[in-house]
Structures are given as structure tokens and as C-alpha cells.
Design a protein around this motif. Structure first.
Motif, PDB file in Angstrom:
ATOM      1  N   VAL A   1      -7.503   3.908 -23.198  1.00  0.00           N
ATOM      2  CA  VAL A   1      -7.207   2.839 -22.236  1.00  0.00           C
ATOM      3  C   VAL A   1      -7.085   3.420 -20.829  1.00  0.00           C
ATOM      4  O   VAL A   1      -7.590   2.843 -19.868  1.00  0.00           O
ATOM      5  N   VAL A   2      -6.449   4.588 -20.720  1.00  0.00           N
ATOM      6  CA  VAL A   2      -6.279   5.211 -19.407  1.00  0.00           C
ATOM      7  C   VAL A   2      -7.622   5.633 -18.821  1.00  0.00           C
ATOM      8  O   VAL A   2      -7.911   5.374 -17.657  1.00  0.00           O
ATOM      9  N   SER A   3      -8.481   6.266 -19.633  1.00  0.00           N
ATOM     10  CA  SER A   3      -9.741   6.789 -19.098  1.00  0.00           C
ATOM     11  C   SER A   3     -10.851   5.742 -19.018  1.00  0.00           C
ATOM     12  O   SER A   3     -11.549   5.655 -18.016  1.00  0.00           O
ATOM     13  N   ASP A   4     -11.035   4.951 -20.048  1.00  0.00           N
ATOM     14  CA  ASP A   4     -12.142   3.993 -20.092  1.00  0.00           C
ATOM     15  C   ASP A   4     -11.719   2.574 -19.736  1.00  0.00           C
ATOM     16  O   ASP A   4     -12.558   1.719 -19.493  1.00  0.00           O
ATOM     17  N   GLY A   5     -10.442   2.295 -19.801  1.00  0.00           N
ATOM     18  CA  GLY A   5      -9.958   0.956 -19.511  1.00  0.00           C
ATOM     19  C   GLY A   5      -9.981   0.024 -20.699  1.00  0.00           C
ATOM     20  O   GLY A   5      -9.487  -1.091 -20.622  1.00  0.00           O
ATOM     21  N   LYS A   6     -10.566   0.466 -21.841  1.00  0.00           N
ATOM     22  CA  LYS A   6     -10.664  -0.428 -22.987  1.00  0.00           C
ATOM     23  C   LYS A   6     -10.866   0.374 -24.269  1.00  0.00           C
ATOM     24  O   LYS A   6     -11.614   1.335 -24.298  1.00  0.00           O
ATOM     25  N   VAL A   7     -10.175  -0.027 -25.337  1.00  0.00           N
ATOM     26  CA  VAL A   7     -10.383   0.516 -26.682  1.00  0.00           C
ATOM     27  C   VAL A   7     -10.568  -0.685 -27.600  1.00  0.00           C
ATOM     28  O   VAL A   7      -9.694  -1.538 -27.702  1.00  0.00           O
ATOM     29  N   ILE A   8     -11.729  -0.741 -28.266  1.00  0.00           N
ATOM     30  CA  ILE A   8     -12.060  -1.867 -29.127  1.00  0.00           C
ATOM     31  C   ILE A   8     -12.013  -1.427 -30.584  1.00  0.00           C
ATOM     32  O   ILE A   8     -12.684  -0.472 -30.963  1.00  0.00           O
TER      33      ILE A   8
ATOM     34  N   ARG B   1      -5.418  -4.445 -17.476  1.00  0.00           N
ATOM     35  CA  ARG B   1      -5.628  -5.643 -16.670  1.00  0.00           C
ATOM     36  C   ARG B   1      -4.995  -5.444 -15.298  1.00  0.00           C
ATOM     37  O   ARG B   1      -3.918  -4.857 -15.184  1.00  0.00           O
ATOM     38  N   GLN B   2      -5.669  -5.966 -14.286  1.00  0.00           N
ATOM     39  CA  GLN B   2      -5.178  -5.869 -12.920  1.00  0.00           C
ATOM     40  C   GLN B   2      -4.243  -7.045 -12.643  1.00  0.00           C
ATOM     41  O   GLN B   2      -4.606  -8.198 -12.885  1.00  0.00           O
ATOM     42  N   ARG B   3      -3.046  -6.748 -12.175  1.00  0.00           N
ATOM     43  CA  ARG B   3      -2.109  -7.799 -11.762  1.00  0.00           C
ATOM     44  C   ARG B   3      -2.126  -7.839 -10.244  1.00  0.00           C
ATOM     45  O   ARG B   3      -1.907  -6.835  -9.587  1.00  0.00           O
ATOM     46  N   SER B   4      -2.394  -8.985  -9.692  1.00  0.00           N
ATOM     47  CA  SER B   4      -2.508  -9.110  -8.243  1.00  0.00           C
ATOM     48  C   SER B   4      -1.132  -9.072  -7.575  1.00  0.00           C
ATOM     49  O   SER B   4      -0.105  -9.314  -8.208  1.00  0.00           O
ATOM     50  N   ALA B   5      -1.147  -8.759  -6.287  1.00  0.00           N
ATOM     51  CA  ALA B   5       0.094  -8.753  -5.512  1.00  0.00           C
ATOM     52  C   ALA B   5       0.600 -10.190  -5.416  1.00  0.00           C
ATOM     53  O   ALA B   5      -0.178 -11.148  -5.397  1.00  0.00           O
ATOM     54  N   ARG B   6       1.903 -10.333  -5.364  1.00  0.00           N
ATOM     55  CA  ARG B   6       2.484 -11.665  -5.306  1.00  0.00           C
ATOM     56  C   ARG B   6       3.873 -11.594  -4.679  1.00  0.00           C
ATOM     57  O   ARG B   6       4.439 -10.519  -4.526  1.00  0.00           O
TER      58      ARG B   6
ATOM     59  N   ILE C   1       5.727  -8.101  -4.226  1.00  0.00           N
ATOM     60  CA  ILE C   1       5.487  -7.276  -5.406  1.00  0.00           C
ATOM     61  C   ILE C   1       4.062  -6.763  -5.301  1.00  0.00           C
ATOM     62  O   ILE C   1       3.120  -7.555  -5.160  1.00  0.00           O
ATOM     63  N   LYS C   2       3.901  -5.439  -5.359  1.00  0.00           N
ATOM     64  CA  LYS C   2       2.588  -4.823  -5.187  1.00  0.00           C
ATOM     65  C   LYS C   2       1.677  -5.108  -6.377  1.00  0.00           C
ATOM     66  O   LYS C   2       2.137  -5.347  -7.491  1.00  0.00           O
ATOM     67  N   ALA C   3       0.377  -5.028  -6.112  1.00  0.00           N
ATOM     68  CA  ALA C   3      -0.615  -5.134  -7.185  1.00  0.00           C
ATOM     69  C   ALA C   3      -0.457  -3.921  -8.097  1.00  0.00           C
ATOM     70  O   ALA C   3      -0.096  -2.834  -7.646  1.00  0.00           O
ATOM     71  N   THR C   4      -0.704  -4.119  -9.368  1.00  0.00           N
ATOM     72  CA  THR C   4      -0.547  -3.026 -10.329  1.00  0.00           C
ATOM     73  C   THR C   4      -1.483  -3.227 -11.514  1.00  0.00           C
ATOM     74  O   THR C   4      -2.031  -4.311 -11.708  1.00  0.00           O
ATOM     75  N   LYS C   5      -1.658  -2.173 -12.279  1.00  0.00           N
ATOM     76  CA  LYS C   5      -2.417  -2.262 -13.526  1.00  0.00           C
ATOM     77  C   LYS C   5      -1.415  -2.329 -14.663  1.00  0.00           C
ATOM     78  O   LYS C   5      -0.389  -1.659 -14.639  1.00  0.00           O
ATOM     79  N   ALA C   6      -1.734  -3.123 -15.685  1.00  0.00           N
ATOM     80  CA  ALA C   6      -0.842  -3.264 -16.831  1.00  0.00           C
ATOM     81  C   ALA C   6      -1.658  -3.204 -18.118  1.00  0.00           C
ATOM     82  O   ALA C   6      -2.772  -3.726 -18.172  1.00  0.00           O
ATOM     83  N   PRO C   7      -1.109  -2.577 -19.162  1.00  0.00           N
ATOM     84  CA  PRO C   7      -1.810  -2.572 -20.444  1.00  0.00           C
ATOM     85  C   PRO C   7      -1.719  -3.949 -21.091  1.00  0.00           C
ATOM     86  O   PRO C   7      -0.745  -4.674 -20.884  1.00  0.00           O
ATOM     87  N   ALA C   8      -2.753  -4.295 -21.859  1.00  0.00           N
ATOM     88  CA  ALA C   8      -2.777  -5.595 -22.538  1.00  0.00           C
ATOM     89  C   ALA C   8      -3.458  -5.432 -23.894  1.00  0.00           C
ATOM     90  O   ALA C   8      -4.252  -4.514 -24.094  1.00  0.00           O
ATOM     91  N   PHE C   9      -3.135  -6.334 -24.815  1.00  0.00           N
ATOM     92  CA  PHE C   9      -3.751  -6.332 -26.138  1.00  0.00           C
ATOM     93  C   PHE C   9      -4.261  -7.726 -26.435  1.00  0.00           C
ATOM     94  O   PHE C   9      -3.557  -8.711 -26.235  1.00  0.00           O
ATOM     95  N   LYS C  10      -5.500  -7.799 -26.912  1.00  0.00           N
ATOM     96  CA  LYS C  10      -6.086  -9.070 -27.323  1.00  0.00           C
ATOM     97  C   LYS C  10      -6.430  -8.949 -28.803  1.00  0.00           C
ATOM     98  O   LYS C  10      -7.270  -8.140 -29.182  1.00  0.00           O
ATOM     99  N   PRO C  11      -5.766  -9.703 -29.678  1.00  0.00           N
ATOM    100  CA  PRO C  11      -6.032  -9.595 -31.113  1.00  0.00           C
ATOM    101  C   PRO C  11      -7.448 -10.038 -31.469  1.00  0.00           C
ATOM    102  O   PRO C  11      -7.987 -10.951 -30.864  1.00  0.00           O
TER     103      PRO C  11
END
Length: 94
Positions: A36-43, A53-58, A71-81
């Protein structure tokens, strides 16, 4: 189920020692995080997708003072079943 319980289930189902199961579970989780860190996705077909996933500033609000804060923009891990997991959970009897 926590990690210790997962290790016990893996140990029993794979007929290996708990020490070996601990190494397998830890290596698997480390590989998922690294992917997830290197490729952004593990399937994992049938199980799901781990991704970044990118979380926008708000604007937010300080709960103590009520002051508006940025609140600054940030990246967050996510899981989609995946479909297999969704189907298994849907069929579980209560």
C-alpha cells in the motif's frame, strides 16, 4: 478476532506451530502495508482491496473553543471488501 487469535487459527488450519504461524501472519501484514505504501494498492481477489485514499483539506472546529481550524490534506489507508467477503458476511446467520 485479534492478531493472537488469528495466529491460533492459522496455526490450527495450516497444521504448523504457533511460532511459524506468527511469522506468516506478521510477514503477510507487513507485505500488505509495504504494498500500500509503495504501490498505493494491494488487491486480494475475493477478499478485498487495500488502498491509499487522498483526503482533501477542510475546515474543522476545535471542540473546546469552537474555533474554526484548517485541517491539512492527507493520505489515509482504506479497505474495500471483495465479492467473496461481502457474500460470506451477508450469509452469516444471526
Amino acid at each position: 478476532m485479534n492478531k493472537t487469535e488469528l495466529v491460533e487459527v492459522v496455526s490450527k488450519n495450516a497444521a504448523i506451530s504457533k511460532a511459524e504461524a506468527q511469522k506468516v501472519v506478521t510477514a503477510t501484514l507487513d507485505a500488505i502495508v509495504a504494498g500500500v505504501v509503495s504501490d498505493g494498492k494491494v488487491i486480494l481477489p475475493g477478499f478485498g482491496t487495500f488502498e491509499t485514499r487522498q483526503r482533501s483539506a477542510r475546515n474543522g472546529r476545535n471542540p473546546r473553543t469552537g474555533e474554526v481550524i484548517k485541517i491539512k490534506a492527507t493520505k489515509a489507508p482504506a479497505f474495500k471488501p471483495g465479492k467473496g467477503m461481502k457474500d460470506a458476511v451477508a450469509k452469516k446467520k444471526k
